[in-house]
Design an enzyme around this catalytic site. Structure first.
Site, short mmCIF file in Angstrom:
data_model
loop_
_atom_site.label_atom_id
_atom_site.label_comp_id
_atom_site.label_asym_id
_atom_site.label_seq_id
_atom_site.Cartn_x
_atom_site.Cartn_y
_atom_site.Cartn_z
N TRP A 90 0.82 -1.21 0.00
CA TRP A 90 0.00 0.00 0.00
C TRP A 90 0.86 1.26 0.00
CZ3 TRP A 90 -5.30 -1.38 0.51
CH2 TRP A 90 -6.21 -0.32 0.49
N GLY A 103 4.47 0.17 16.76
CA GLY A 103 4.84 -0.86 17.73
C GLY A 103 5.87 -0.38 18.73
N ARG A 104 6.37 0.83 18.54
CA ARG A 104 7.30 1.41 19.53
C ARG A 104 6.54 1.96 20.72
NH1 ARG A 104 11.21 5.71 17.24
NH2 ARG A 104 12.30 5.17 19.17
N ARG A 200 -4.27 -1.80 -8.30
CA ARG A 200 -4.58 -2.79 -7.26
C ARG A 200 -5.87 -3.56 -7.50
NH1 ARG A 200 0.34 -3.80 -5.63
NH2 ARG A 200 1.42 -1.94 -4.89
#
Length: 278
Positions: A90, A103-104, A200
């Site tokens: 994407w 995710g930090r 796409r």
């Protein structure tokens, strides 16, 4: 012209449309619609100066002749939940603005994508980057699903154990697989969205991103139905021939042999077959 309100789009705001097993697409906001495209093209400020049919003809003309700037006046913002491997495809479309969960800062949820049985297939014999059209047998597909699920569970358990030891989240996350779900906000104008959808929605794109693109298209249809109809007619379901291919087409239609050879002949034949299917 006043703020452009599209009732069909208003009805979709904040509704979740499920994609794959745990993913979704939501329309968070939109700016403009078909009326805004027409207004921008005419650089006028009055309503009702043209008929609906004339507006549709103008939008069709603009798209067909690639006058793209009026379409850039329309913007859509989506909230997307998708596997990381889909998100990595994407973000190759760099003409949008995006914010993704980190995710930090956050503990990642134990949510992974497991392909449905009918979408588990061997490597294609003639497509280096895709899967075969023929799926595995039920037993083989079930075994593959189990192997995928087992690997995901092991990876997440390891991640959770690292978090429990006090390891920094930015380090604990690094072994999580690409099948983990992520979330992002994605804002894009209609011109660049049409380019995204052209690529796409193509049959050569990976199934999982096509599934998201199909939902995005349906939502976009609510925002700008006339523009989407024109896109489907001229871009998604259209076939573009090169000058060399046009020359070959004239000769074939006149009853002569196809002068193209090799890969050029294959591409030309594929376009002809695509046209027949449409």
């Amino acid at each position: 012209m006043a703020h452009c309100v599209v009732p069909e789009a208003e009805a979709l705001l904040d509704k979740e449309f499920t994609v794959l097993d745990n993913g979704f697409v939501r329309l968070v906001d939109y700016l403009g619609g078909d009326a805004r495209i027409v207004q921008a093209a005419r650089v006028s400020y009055g309503d009702g100066t043209k008929s609906v049919s004339q507006d549709a003809a103008l939008i069709d003309y603009l798209l067909r002749h690639e006058h793209t700037s009026p379409f850039e006046q329309v913007q859509l913002t989506f909230h997307l939940k998708m596997p990381i491997f889909v998100a990595r495809q994407w973000v190759r479309h760099r003409t949008a603005r995006m914010n993704e969960v980190s995710g930090r800062y956050s503990i990642m949820r134990e949510e992974f994508y497991v392909p449905a049985e009918e979408h588990i297939a061997p490597q294609s014999a003639d497509n280096k980057q895709g899967r075969s059209d023929e799926p595995f047998s039920h037993d083989a597909a079930a075994a593959i699903q189990t192997a995928i699920t087992d690997g995901q569970r092991a990876a997440y358990n390891s991640y959770a154990a690292l978090i429990d030891t006090g390891v920094a989240r930015e380090l604990a996350r690094i072994n999580l697989p690409l099948s983990l779900y992520t979330e992002l906000y994605w804002q894009i104008d209609l011109h660049n969205l049409f380019h995204f959808l052209k690529l796409r929605l193509d049959s050569h794109a990976q199934y999982e991103i096509r599934a998201y693109a199909a939902v995005v298209l349906d939502i976009t249809r609510a925002v700008a139905p006339v523009a989407v109809q024109s896109f489907e007619n001229h871009v998604q379901h259209g076939v573009l021939f090169s000058g060399e291919e046009m020359d070959a087409l004239r000769k074939v239609l006149a009853g002569a042999d196809n002068p193209l050879t090799g890969k050029k002949r294959e591409r030309f034949t594929e376009k002809i077959q695509t046209g027949k299917q449409l």
